[in-house]
Design a protein around this motif. Structure first.
Motif, PDB file in Angstrom:
ATOM      1  N   ASN A   1      -6.299 -17.100  -6.856  1.00 41.85           N
ATOM      2  CA  ASN A   1      -5.047 -17.405  -7.544  1.00 41.85           C
ATOM      3  C   ASN A   1      -5.191 -17.170  -9.027  1.00 41.85           C
ATOM      4  N   LEU A   2      -4.085 -17.079  -9.706  1.00 44.21           N
ATOM      5  CA  LEU A   2      -4.072 -17.036 -11.172  1.00 44.21           C
ATOM      6  C   LEU A   2      -2.763 -17.610 -11.674  1.00 44.21           C
ATOM      7  N   VAL A   3      -2.790 -18.043 -12.930  1.00 44.42           N
ATOM      8  CA  VAL A   3      -1.602 -18.618 -13.570  1.00 44.42           C
ATOM      9  C   VAL A   3      -1.218 -17.736 -14.751  1.00 44.42           C
ATOM     10  N   THR A   4       0.063 -17.488 -14.893  1.00 40.84           N
ATOM     11  CA  THR A   4       0.582 -16.775 -16.051  1.00 40.84           C
ATOM     12  C   THR A   4       1.686 -17.625 -16.681  1.00 40.84           C
ATOM     13  N   GLU A   5       2.131 -17.199 -17.855  1.00 40.18           N
ATOM     14  CA  GLU A   5       3.241 -17.904 -18.496  1.00 40.18           C
ATOM     15  C   GLU A   5       4.243 -16.907 -19.030  1.00 40.18           C
ATOM     16  N   GLY A   6       5.499 -17.345 -19.079  1.00 39.99           N
ATOM     17  CA  GLY A   6       6.546 -16.525 -19.658  1.00 39.99           C
ATOM     18  C   GLY A   6       6.663 -16.819 -21.139  1.00 39.99           C
ATOM     19  N   PHE A   7       7.868 -17.029 -21.622  1.00 35.29           N
ATOM     20  CA  PHE A   7       8.079 -17.355 -23.027  1.00 35.29           C
ATOM     21  C   PHE A   7       7.802 -18.839 -23.234  1.00 35.29           C
ATOM     22  N   GLY A   8       6.891 -19.161 -24.122  1.00 38.55           N
ATOM     23  CA  GLY A   8       6.465 -20.542 -24.270  1.00 38.55           C
ATOM     24  C   GLY A   8       5.415 -20.857 -23.227  1.00 38.55           C
ATOM     25  N   THR A   9       5.315 -22.096 -22.846  1.00 38.95           N
ATOM     26  CA  THR A   9       4.269 -22.498 -21.903  1.00 38.95           C
ATOM     27  C   THR A   9       4.813 -22.739 -20.499  1.00 38.95           C
ATOM     28  N   LYS A  10       5.880 -22.045 -20.159  1.00 41.10           N
ATOM     29  CA  LYS A  10       6.433 -22.138 -18.808  1.00 41.10           C
ATOM     30  C   LYS A  10       5.548 -21.317 -17.874  1.00 41.10           C
TER      31      LYS A  10
ATOM     32  N   GLN B   1      -0.791 -16.784  -5.657  1.00 38.85           N
ATOM     33  CA  GLN B   1      -1.892 -16.939  -4.712  1.00 38.85           C
ATOM     34  C   GLN B   1      -1.658 -15.946  -3.583  1.00 38.85           C
ATOM     35  N   GLY B   2      -2.609 -15.040  -3.381  1.00 34.69           N
ATOM     36  CA  GLY B   2      -2.379 -13.972  -2.422  1.00 34.69           C
ATOM     37  C   GLY B   2      -1.184 -13.155  -2.855  1.00 34.69           C
ATOM     38  N   ASN B   3      -0.254 -12.927  -1.935  1.00 35.20           N
ATOM     39  CA  ASN B   3       0.970 -12.198  -2.287  1.00 35.20           C
ATOM     40  C   ASN B   3       2.125 -13.123  -2.662  1.00 35.20           C
ATOM     41  N   TRP B   4       1.885 -14.435  -2.629  1.00 37.82           N
ATOM     42  CA  TRP B   4       2.952 -15.386  -2.961  1.00 37.82           C
ATOM     43  C   TRP B   4       2.980 -15.668  -4.464  1.00 37.82           C
ATOM     44  N   VAL B   5       4.166 -15.627  -5.018  1.00 36.48           N
ATOM     45  CA  VAL B   5       4.378 -16.029  -6.411  1.00 36.48           C
ATOM     46  C   VAL B   5       5.369 -17.183  -6.423  1.00 36.48           C
ATOM     47  N   TYR B   6       4.950 -18.271  -7.056  1.00 37.48           N
ATOM     48  CA  TYR B   6       5.804 -19.456  -7.139  1.00 37.48           C
ATOM     49  C   TYR B   6       6.177 -19.708  -8.588  1.00 37.48           C
ATOM     50  N   ILE B   7       7.473 -19.747  -8.861  1.00 34.25           N
ATOM     51  CA  ILE B   7       8.009 -20.098 -10.173  1.00 34.25           C
ATOM     52  C   ILE B   7       8.666 -21.463 -10.047  1.00 34.25           C
ATOM     53  N   PRO B   8       8.089 -22.494 -10.617  1.00 26.05           N
ATOM     54  CA  PRO B   8       8.698 -23.819 -10.506  1.00 26.05           C
ATOM     55  C   PRO B   8       9.997 -23.890 -11.307  1.00 26.05           C
ATOM     56  N   PRO B   9      10.783 -24.932 -11.101  1.00 24.96           N
ATOM     57  CA  PRO B   9      12.014 -25.065 -11.886  1.00 24.96           C
ATOM     58  C   PRO B   9      11.722 -25.115 -13.384  1.00 24.96           C
TER      59      PRO B   9
END
Length: 491
Positions: A404-413, A418-426
């Protein structure tokens, strides 16, 4: 086999779809296409953030940027955000006898408070592991528009001291600005940021006065950084070295050298990408001429995804045509979607690494641990931060990368893959960054995408897979809750 040299060539705002070897056809990139044919071309490589300062911080420290509250887009006079005791990539390689240099864009801060541009600057890259440093202080769209060589501003005339100001109204009313003197501009701004002090006919962010002899010429910047890089390579050809060659292309303002102005049909953005490609070819040719081609691992990538209009009217949108800078990906710079952080990456090391297409999941944070392994340096796990040893994966010896890895958009969002799944929380905020024409990815309900069948992230399947949403939400919370690694506490 001797220890390899390492070169990271880091583009600025280059998208997953901007190169011919990634499917583009509108902009010629023959040198990078050849590099991809001769090396490993990565399909699942990620910068840690969709903006420059955070991703560059991670590249050098191996630490996710959201762990450091100061790792955000910096003003041109911001203090250094790498902690004095923080482990860095150049500092780690120094333990194995490497000499290192950073040449080009820095944008990770300088000094420890108010910078005295007219004296010695402390800290600089020289204080975080680099032996040599020749940089622009921040970005090419921010003042001061000067080169910092080591600890001092190059070519500064003591009788014309440099003053820099951010944070309010223009304190230097006698100095022309894009807002008040548009007739002096060679390139018009498209927002309310890029119309402050005019340098070389271009409005920049921030205000400055003095230091005229030290101002750079945008049209010669490419050659200056390239020749500095070649010189460092030549002087260190007999010893192991690490070069962080940080390009300013295709960041705004897009001002190519005269040799590349008008060289493509895509306007200045296309021209500077062609120029960027030429720079890569020059470095690779120089390594061969110096006889160290097979001793050097060269990595090319980008700090975040693409943006068309980022503050100046340069016809990038009108002339883009069928060219898709993010390729099949959704979003771009500033975005939570993959277009913000999934970037082109090529590794070339003839005689060491066989060519091939590489699908291993890799984060740019992994260079710290991976290069250390290849250089023979042992780092305590407590000091590698979020960096994982992907040395085998980078060399094409192991097809399975990160879990797995974590990325961020604008700011610290943040986002987790993980695998082929991407989860964007609210995340709160507008769904579009209207001024840039980019989808932010913000939504007040969970988003789940299966990149195996939906690389463009068009079908949100969160409601169909609540178990996966719950598991990835828990994983992201677990990663966020991890203790800040040793050596990164003072960042």
């Amino acid at each position: 086999m001797k220890k390899p040299n390492f070169i990271i060539i880091y583009a600025d705002d280059l998208g997953f779809g901007d190169l011919g070897c990634y499917g583009a056809s509108g902009i010629p990139t023959p040198n990078l296409d050849k590099m991809a044919q001769e090396g490993q071309r990565f399909n699942n490589a990620y910068a840690t953030a969709a903006t420059c300062t955070p991703s560059r911080y991670s590249l050098l420290t191996g630490c996710y940027p959201w762990r450091n509250p100061r790792a955000k887009i910096l003003q041109g006079d911001a203090p250094m955000i790498i902690g004095k005791d923080e482990r860095t990539l150049p500092g780690t390689l120094k333990e194995a006898g490497y000499r290192s240099a950073v040449i080009g864009k820095w944008h990770i801060g300088l000094g420890d408070g108010k910078i005295n541009w007219n004296g010695e600057i402390h800290p600089t890259p020289l204080d975080v592991g680099f032996d040599e440093s020749y940089i622009m202080a921040a970005t090419n769209d921010r003042v001061p528009c000067v080169y910092v060589d080591g600890r001092t501003v190059e070519n500064l005339d003591p009788s014309d001291p440099l003053e820099v100001y951010y944070g309010g109204e223009n304190p230097f009313p006698e100095v022309p600005t894009g807002k008040d003197n548009p007739e002096l501009l060679r390139m018009s701004h498209s927002d309310a940021q890029h119309y402050d002090t005019i340098v070389n006919g271009v409005g920049r962010i921030g205000f400055c006065r003095g230091g005229k002899a030290a101002e750079w010429d945008d049209e010669t910047m490419t050659d200056i950084f390239l020749e500095r890089s070649k010189d460092f390579i030549t002087r260190n050809r007999d010893n192991p070295f690490f070069l962080y060659y940080a390009l300013h292309q295709p960041h705004v303002p897009r001002i190519p050298s005269p040799r590349f102005a008008g060289s493509t049909e895509k306007g200045p953005r296309g021209d500077v990408i062609a120029e960027l490609d030429w720079c890569v070819g020059e470095v690779l040719a120089h390594l061969k001429a110096e006889g160290i081609d097979e001793d050097t691992i060269v990595v090319f990538s980008s700090d975040n995804g693409p943006v068309i209009d980022d503050g100046y009217l340069d016809q990038a949108g009108e002339l883009c045509g069928d060219h898709k800078p993010a390729g099949p990906l959704r979003g771009g710079k500033y975005s939570l979607f993959d277009g913000g952080t999934r970037v082109p990456m090529i590794l070339r090391a003839p005689g060491r690494v066989a060519p091939g297409e590489n699908s291993a999941l890799i984060s740019h944070a992994d260079f710290l641990a991976s290069f250390a392994t290849m250089a023979g340096v042992t780092i305590p796990r407590s000091e590698t931060a979020d960096s994982l040893d992907m040395s085998a994966q980078l060399q094409g010896l192991e097809p399975v990368g990160r879990d797995n890895l974590v990325t961020e958009g604008f700011g610290t969002k943040t986002v987790v893959r993980q695998g082929n799944w991407v989860y964007i929380p609210p995340h709160e905020g507008p769904p579009m960054m209207e001024s840039k024409g980019i989808e932010t990815g913000n939504l007040m309900s969970p988003q789940l995408y299966d990149l195996g069948t939906d690389i463009g992230q068009r079908a949100n399947v969160a409601e169909k897979h609540p178990d996966i949403v719950a598991a990835l939400d828990a994983l992201l919370e677990e990663i966020h809750g991890e203790t800040i690694p040793d050596g990164h506490r003072n960042a």
